[in-house]
Design an enzyme around this catalytic site. Structure first.
Site, PDB file in Angstrom:
ATOM      1  N   HIS A  64      38.928 -56.600  19.804  1.00 18.46           N
ATOM      2  CA  HIS A  64      37.706 -55.848  19.519  1.00 18.46           C
ATOM      3  C   HIS A  64      37.741 -55.108  18.192  1.00 18.46           C
ATOM      4  CE1 HIS A  64      35.560 -56.564  23.289  1.00 18.46           C
ATOM      5  NE2 HIS A  64      36.747 -56.554  23.877  1.00 18.46           N
ATOM      6  N   GLU A  78      25.998 -57.964  18.969  1.00  9.93           N
ATOM      7  CA  GLU A  78      26.209 -58.761  17.747  1.00  9.93           C
ATOM      8  C   GLU A  78      24.893 -59.243  17.154  1.00  9.93           C
ATOM      9  OE1 GLU A  78      26.709 -61.675  21.242  1.00  9.93           O
ATOM     10  OE2 GLU A  78      27.060 -59.549  20.819  1.00  9.93           O
TER      11      GLU A  78
END
Length: 312
Positions: A198, A229
């Site tokens: 991450h 995203e």
């Protein structure tokens, strides 16, 4: 006109047509550690205010050509000078003159002959209040920025996107001009996070956000992190041809970042898919229809193989 001031000290602008009064004020206030600028009439004062933005103005009420009341009124009409406190110095202490001083924007007043201990305390208080006000305004501006900016990517957040889209939708409705939206989604980003972690994923989103932001050239256009995203671009006064060109450029610049994505089914690098939609607003339509169209176009771009721009 006389100007002598340093950058890190409070600056007082003295405005008086009598040189002797200006000298008295200058000497008394310099002893208190203040820096001084001087103007001998109202017009000179207006010009100096725009140049120097003093912390406080000591303004004589009775001057030839433009008196202190008119000068104060004009100062209030200049946006850059609206927050500068004005201390009126007047030989008039009747109720009408005092009321007029406050009506035109003066914060306080002292009468001639000047009682120096009173002037010193009032100047000190007004400068302290002015500095506190500036700190509060600065803190408020920063707070407003924080609530509108996505902290990870430093582009606009979803809240700002919604606000700005509604604002520009209404503007384009009035002007009957097209508005376009691009929604982009980083391809196979879950796989990217699973592969690299991450923290690396966050850096990837930061790079993609800045690449998109650097692609947008017009001040009226807005780049936002739409969620996760996903990124979105609002393009007022832009038809479908112009929006598609920009969407294709966004796909290209993200590709050219050459961010490795070893497990992507479409490329060895990070790519983005974009959906584009354009409408000329009407009274029977709304901005969410435009977003829905762009979202459907994005779905089509993914279905067609990703790493591309698609429009509806």
């Amino acid at each position: 006109m006389k100007t002598t001031f340093a950058e890190n000290e409070s600056l007082i602008l003295i405005v008086d047509d009598e040189e002797f009064i200006r000298m008295q004020l200058r000497l008394a206030l310099k002893r208190e550690g203040y820096q001084i600028a001087e103007a001998q009439n109202g017009r000179e004062a207006l010009s100096l205010c725009e140049q120097l933005h003093p912390d406080i103005i000591l303004l004589d009420a009775i001057m030839p050509d433009m008196d202190g009341f008119e000068c104060c009124t004009r100062l209030q009409s200049l946006e850059c000078n609206q927050d500068i406190p004005v201390l009126m110095i007047t030989g008039l202490d009747d109720q009408v003159s005092v009321d007029r001083a406050f009506e035109v924007g003066a914060i306080d007043f002292v009468t001639k002959p000047i009682h120096w201990p009173v002037l010193r305390q009032r100047v000190k208080r007004l400068i302290s209040q002015s500095q506190l006000q500036k700190l509060l305004e600065s803190a408020n501006q920063e707070l407003q920025r924080l609530v509108r900016v996505d902290q990870l990517t430093q582009v606009a957040n979803r809240r700002r996107f919604e606000e700005y889209l509604d604002q520009e939708w209404q503007r384009m409705l009035r002007e009957q001009l097209p508005i376009s939206v691009i929604i982009g989604d980083v391809d196979f980003f879950k796989l990217y996070n699973d592969t690299y972690g991450h923290q690396v994923g966050d850096r990837c989103l930061q790079q993609v956000a800045q690449a998109i932001k650097n692609t947008i050239k017009r001040p009226a256009d807005l780049v936002a992190r739409y969620g996760g995203e996903e990124f979105a671009v609002i393009l007022p006064h832009t038809d479908i041809e112009g929006a598609m060109i920009l969407a294709q450029i966004i796909c290209s610049v993200v590709r050219k970042l050459a961010i490795p994505h070893s497990n992507s089914p479409v490329s060895s690098y990070v790519t983005i898919s974009t959906g584009v939609a354009t409408l000329i607003p009407t009274l029977s339509s709304n901005s969410q229809e435009l977003v829905g169209m762009a979202d459907r176009a994005l779905y089509q771009a993914k279905t067609a193989g990703r790493d591309r721009a698609q429009f509806i």
